[in-house]
Design an enzyme around this catalytic site. Structure first.
Site, PDB file in Angstrom:
ATOM      1  N   HIS A   1      30.501  74.481   9.997  1.00 24.38           N
ATOM      2  CA  HIS A   1      30.414  75.455  10.843  1.00 24.38           C
ATOM      3  C   HIS A   1      30.825  76.806  10.175  1.00 24.38           C
ATOM      4  O   HIS A   1      31.775  76.529   9.673  1.00 24.38           O
ATOM      5  CB  HIS A   1      31.175  75.290  12.404  1.00 24.38           C
ATOM      6  CG  HIS A   1      31.000  76.503  13.358  1.00 24.38           C
ATOM      7  ND1 HIS A   1      31.484  77.660  13.200  1.00 24.38           N
ATOM      8  CD2 HIS A   1      30.222  76.360  14.421  1.00 24.38           C
ATOM      9  CE1 HIS A   1      31.183  78.386  14.342  1.00 24.38           C
ATOM     10  NE2 HIS A   1      30.381  77.385  15.051  1.00 24.38           N
TER      11      HIS A   1
ATOM     12  N   CYS B   1      25.032  78.602  13.501  1.00 20.00           N
ATOM     13  CA  CYS B   1      25.856  79.331  14.741  1.00 20.00           C
ATOM     14  C   CYS B   1      25.262  80.810  14.868  1.00 20.00           C
ATOM     15  O   CYS B   1      26.083  81.576  14.001  1.00 20.00           O
ATOM     16  CB  CYS B   1      27.354  79.196  14.752  1.00 20.00           C
ATOM     17  SG  CYS B   1      28.038  80.070  16.265  1.00 20.00           S
TER      18      CYS B   1
ATOM     19  N   HIS C   1      24.165  76.297  17.251  1.00 16.88           N
ATOM     20  CA  HIS C   1      25.032  76.821  18.487  1.00 16.88           C
ATOM     21  C   HIS C   1      24.141  78.276  18.577  1.00 16.88           C
ATOM     22  O   HIS C   1      24.072  78.913  17.831  1.00 16.88           O
ATOM     23  CB  HIS C   1      26.357  77.261  18.064  1.00 16.88           C
ATOM     24  CG  HIS C   1      26.976  76.007  17.846  1.00 16.88           C
ATOM     25  ND1 HIS C   1      28.320  76.185  17.528  1.00 16.88           N
ATOM     26  CD2 HIS C   1      26.830  74.737  18.176  1.00 16.88           C
ATOM     27  CE1 HIS C   1      29.074  75.047  17.537  1.00 16.88           C
ATOM     28  NE2 HIS C   1      28.205  74.138  17.963  1.00 16.88           N
TER      29      HIS C   1
ATOM     30  N   HIS D   1      28.914  79.039  24.409  1.00 25.81           N
ATOM     31  CA  HIS D   1      29.760  79.732  25.305  1.00 25.81           C
ATOM     32  C   HIS D   1      28.925  80.378  26.343  1.00 25.81           C
ATOM     33  O   HIS D   1      27.489  79.941  26.722  1.00 25.81           O
ATOM     34  CB  HIS D   1      30.072  81.001  24.545  1.00 25.81           C
ATOM     35  CG  HIS D   1      31.153  80.494  23.539  1.00 25.81           C
ATOM     36  ND1 HIS D   1      31.842  81.305  22.549  1.00 25.81           N
ATOM     37  CD2 HIS D   1      31.904  79.500  23.083  1.00 25.81           C
ATOM     38  CE1 HIS D   1      32.629  80.780  21.910  1.00 25.81           C
ATOM     39  NE2 HIS D   1      32.553  79.572  21.907  1.00 25.81           N
TER      40      HIS D   1
END
Length: 405
Positions: free
Chosen positions: A241, A279, A306, A360
């Site tokens: 990540h 991400c 993500h 999120h």
């Protein structure tokens, strides 16, 4: 669909049940064995009960997020070899249980950073925000880290002082507690929630005092040298990540922030088992990162995505916006990800579906009456998942109409 819809679930303590997730169109679960400390091996007897629980709801355990890399591995202490052996054991056992995608990070001390966990957007929703000046106020005047003034230009120091002086004692304590404890507490925090948590946090930072970026890269290289061959043998896709945010904080090394950083990481081992968690929100927090370039360069190494958005208030401050209404244009990103998946499919590859999660979400509606971890409300994430799913569906229909007019 070529992007697999997944959801981060925090286990039995999560206020959102697995049966809820099945109802909203989730296909795969992203979770971890949060009760096992970093550096300890995951055994089959630990993994299978969680896998069975997920599968009983008609779902699959798609991604481990994360199998944490211990601080001893990152620092290169005398416990490093033992912890790397345990990590390899965990990979073998996960593969034996049929779980083949493992997300991890190599960030020191803090996994991610936000300075406001209740930022009110103009539409009445609540989200999370990072402000560099406020973080500097925390570092310089609340934490009082030794040598911190050397890490900031005078303009930032002056603004940070102004912010600090405008805060009362309760606000200062809340800022420190949010950064050190609240945002880290539901993952594998480096610091426990005790009365002396700030002192413990400073000690964690102090451990990295003699470790610059080059040595930290060497420690990551050694880790990859050990674990990637094991992952490859057992069909595991490792995916690192990016740093969040992707620039240095607290004088700590950050080595997974730019295209150049990831080119170095993948040069350590050419195996596709040495992969990337793409991400968008983390990478876009650095304005000189071109997200499409990441996909073009590392498409075959993107094993997990993500997808989240952000909006800049200024060069030093951003908040997490709705998934389709921030400064990131999500359409070309999803389009290019799908294009690469069609390429894999045409090449006859089996790994054509990338798991993604709508990362999120903003608090809205019933979220204000439910308990959730920062950034992880129910309704806000349902909205994000639905928006990305709709975007994906539209793009795939356009592609199909061109192939079969």
């Amino acid at each position: 669909m070529l992007l697999e819809r997944t959801w981060r679930w925090f286990g039995m303590g999560d206020t959102i049940s697995l049966s809820d997730l099945k109802q909203i169109g989730v296909e795969g679960i992203v979770t971890s064995l949060h009760h096992i400390k970093p550096g300890t091996a995951w055994h089959v007897d630990d993994i299978l009960p969680v896998k069975k629980m997920i599968e009983q709801e008609g779902l699959k355990w798609s991604v481990v997020e994360s199998l944490p890399v211990s601080n001893d591995i990152k620092l290169g202490t005398d416990k490093r070899d033992e912890h790397m052996e345990n990590y390899k054991t965990s990979l073998v056992n996960l593969a034996q249980c049929g779980i083949k995608t493992v997300c991890y990070n190599f960030m020191p001390v803090l996994d991610w950073v936000r300075t406001d966990l209740r930022y009110k957007d103009s539409d009445g929703t609540e989200t999370i925000l990072f402000d560099y000046h406020t973080f500097a106020a925390f570092d310089l005047y609340i934490l009082k880290r030794e040598g911190a003034t050397d890490d900031y230009p005078e303009s930032i120091i002056l603004k940070a002082r102004e912010i600090y002086e405008s805060m009362d004692d309760k606000e200062k304590e809340e800022l420190a507690y949010n950064i050190i404890i609240i945002t880290q507490g539901f993952i594998n925090s480096a610091v426990e929630d005790t009365n002396d948590y700030k002192e413990l946090f400073l000690h964690s930072i102090e451990q990295y005092k003699e470790i610059g970026s080059d040595r930290f890269r060497d420690n990551l290289s050694l880790f990859l040298k050990e674990v990637v061959p094991v992952a490859e043998r057992h069909g595991i896709q490792l995916c690192i990540h990016p740093d969040d945010p992707p620039f240095s904080l607290l004088g700590l090394p950050r080595i997974a922030s730019t295209v150049e950083d990831f080119e170095r990481i993948f040069s350590h081992n050419s195996s596709l088992a040495n992969g990337l968690t793409f991400c968008t929100g983390s990478l876009a927090a650095r304005k000189d990162n071109d997200l499409l370039q990441f996909i073009e360069k590392f498409a075959d190494r993107i094993h997990f995505a993500h997808l989240r958005n952000l909006r800049f208030l200024n060069d030093h401050c951003f908040y997490e916006s709705g998934h389709l209404d921030g400064d990131i244009d999500m359409y070309p990103i999803v389009k290019l990800l799908l294009k690469e998946q069609y390429r894999r499919k045409n090449e006859g590859r089996e790994d054509i579906r990338i798991p993604f999660r709508a990362d999120h979400g903003k608090k809205m509606l019933d979220d204000f009456h439910r308990k959730s971890n920062p950034g992880y409300p129910l309704v806000g994430r349902i909205r994000g998942l639905s928006e990305i799913r709709g975007l994906q569906t539209a793009i795939e229909q356009i592609v199909k109409s061109k192939i079969n007019p």
